[in-house]
Design a protein around this motif. Structure first.
Motif, PDB file in Angstrom:
ATOM      1  N   ALA A   1      -0.473  -5.315 -15.178  1.00  0.00           N
ATOM      2  CA  ALA A   1      -1.384  -4.925 -16.267  1.00  0.00           C
ATOM      3  C   ALA A   1      -2.608  -4.205 -15.701  1.00  0.00           C
ATOM      4  CB  ALA A   1      -1.803  -6.153 -17.063  1.00  0.00           C
ATOM      5  N   LEU A   2      -3.123  -4.686 -14.567  1.00  0.00           N
ATOM      6  CA  LEU A   2      -4.273  -4.043 -13.939  1.00  0.00           C
ATOM      7  C   LEU A   2      -3.927  -2.622 -13.502  1.00  0.00           C
ATOM      8  CD1 LEU A   2      -7.144  -4.057 -12.832  1.00  0.00           C
ATOM      9  CD2 LEU A   2      -6.251  -5.168 -10.760  1.00  0.00           C
ATOM     10  N   LYS A   3      -2.747  -2.447 -12.916  1.00  0.00           N
ATOM     11  CA  LYS A   3      -2.333  -1.113 -12.492  1.00  0.00           C
ATOM     12  C   LYS A   3      -2.219  -0.166 -13.687  1.00  0.00           C
ATOM     13  CE  LYS A   3       0.222  -2.350  -8.330  1.00  0.00           C
ATOM     14  NZ  LYS A   3       1.548  -2.305  -7.666  1.00  0.00           N
ATOM     15  N   ARG A   4      -1.709  -0.665 -14.799  1.00  0.00           N
ATOM     16  CA  ARG A   4      -1.614   0.185 -15.993  1.00  0.00           C
ATOM     17  C   ARG A   4      -3.004   0.583 -16.491  1.00  0.00           C
ATOM     18  NH1 ARG A   4       2.873  -3.263 -17.246  1.00  0.00           N
ATOM     19  NH2 ARG A   4       1.514  -4.579 -18.516  1.00  0.00           N
ATOM     20  N   LEU A   5      -3.941  -0.372 -16.491  1.00  0.00           N
ATOM     21  CA  LEU A   5      -5.310  -0.065 -16.923  1.00  0.00           C
ATOM     22  C   LEU A   5      -5.953   0.993 -16.036  1.00  0.00           C
ATOM     23  CD1 LEU A   5      -6.679  -3.653 -17.716  1.00  0.00           C
ATOM     24  CD2 LEU A   5      -6.309  -1.800 -19.368  1.00  0.00           C
ATOM     25  N   VAL A   6      -5.786   0.836 -14.732  1.00  0.00           N
ATOM     26  CA  VAL A   6      -6.359   1.795 -13.780  1.00  0.00           C
ATOM     27  C   VAL A   6      -5.674   3.146 -13.948  1.00  0.00           C
ATOM     28  CG1 VAL A   6      -6.619   2.381 -11.341  1.00  0.00           C
ATOM     29  CG2 VAL A   6      -7.144   0.059 -12.139  1.00  0.00           C
ATOM     30  N   ARG A   7      -4.358   3.144 -14.020  1.00  0.00           N
ATOM     31  CA  ARG A   7      -3.612   4.386 -14.192  1.00  0.00           C
ATOM     32  C   ARG A   7      -4.085   5.145 -15.433  1.00  0.00           C
ATOM     33  NH1 ARG A   7       1.718   4.643 -16.204  1.00  0.00           N
ATOM     34  NH2 ARG A   7       0.856   3.341 -17.851  1.00  0.00           N
ATOM     35  N   ASP A   8      -4.255   4.419 -16.550  1.00  0.00           N
ATOM     36  CA  ASP A   8      -4.669   5.062 -17.798  1.00  0.00           C
ATOM     37  C   ASP A   8      -6.028   5.745 -17.669  1.00  0.00           C
ATOM     38  OD1 ASP A   8      -2.302   4.153 -18.839  1.00  0.00           O
ATOM     39  OD2 ASP A   8      -3.199   2.557 -20.052  1.00  0.00           O
ATOM     40  N   ARG A   9      -6.861   5.254 -16.748  1.00  0.00           N
ATOM     41  CA  ARG A   9      -8.199   5.843 -16.543  1.00  0.00           C
ATOM     42  C   ARG A   9      -8.217   6.945 -15.495  1.00  0.00           C
ATOM     43  NH1 ARG A   9     -12.577   2.332 -17.019  1.00  0.00           N
ATOM     44  NH2 ARG A   9     -13.137   1.844 -19.122  1.00  0.00           N
ATOM     45  N   VAL A  10      -7.459   6.778 -14.415  1.00  0.00           N
ATOM     46  CA  VAL A  10      -7.595   7.715 -13.291  1.00  0.00           C
ATOM     47  C   VAL A  10      -6.437   8.694 -13.129  1.00  0.00           C
ATOM     48  CG1 VAL A  10      -9.050   6.077 -12.021  1.00  0.00           C
ATOM     49  CG2 VAL A  10      -6.621   6.211 -11.495  1.00  0.00           C
ATOM     50  N   ALA A  11      -5.242   8.360 -13.643  1.00  0.00           N
ATOM     51  CA  ALA A  11      -4.073   9.227 -13.478  1.00  0.00           C
ATOM     52  C   ALA A  11      -3.089   8.984 -14.614  1.00  0.00           C
ATOM     53  CB  ALA A  11      -3.421   8.972 -12.124  1.00  0.00           C
ATOM     54  N   PRO A  12      -3.450   9.371 -15.839  1.00  0.00           N
ATOM     55  CA  PRO A  12      -2.631   9.052 -17.019  1.00  0.00           C
ATOM     56  C   PRO A  12      -1.173   9.492 -16.941  1.00  0.00           C
ATOM     57  CG  PRO A  12      -4.721  10.027 -17.670  1.00  0.00           C
ATOM     58  CD  PRO A  12      -4.638  10.133 -16.188  1.00  0.00           C
TER      59      PRO A  12
END
Length: 103
Positions: free
Chosen positions: A71-82
């Motif tokens: 879930a954390l990786k998805r949150l970060v991905r959505d912000r930095v590399a959608p």
């Protein structure tokens, strides 16, 4: 400029190991997208927060617990590399079929 993630953790609670694990996972997954991950000891007992360039992403108290790494990786991905694929972390596990027909 690439973003920096800050993980603020409570050292008295023994959360350094959890923080370093999350930092390792994020740096491995987002090696080309991040400037780095900063581990910052909290001044407040029980604090565990993750931010990107100072903008809150996760707060353990508000969320009622620690984030799962996927879930954390998805949150970060959505912000930095959608557009980045996270492979198995993107998969949503289907709920088992109850066997009942809908009417």
């Amino acid at each position: 400029m690439k973003p920096t993630i800050t993980i603020t953790y409570c050292p008295k609670c023994g959360w350094l190991l959890r923080s370093s694990y999350m930092a390792t996972e994020l740096l491995t997954t987002f090696a080309d997208e991040l400037n780095g991950v900063l581990l910052k000891p909290a001044e407040t007992a029980g604090e565990f927060c993750i931010s990107i360039d100072g903008e809150p992403l996760v707060d353990r108290k508000a969320a009622g617990g620690f984030p799962e790494i996927t879930a954390l990786k998805r949150l970060v991905r959505d912000r930095v590399a959608p557009d980045k694929s996270l492979g198995h972390s993107d998969r949503v596990h289907a709920k088992p079929d109850s066997g009942k027909d809908e009417k």
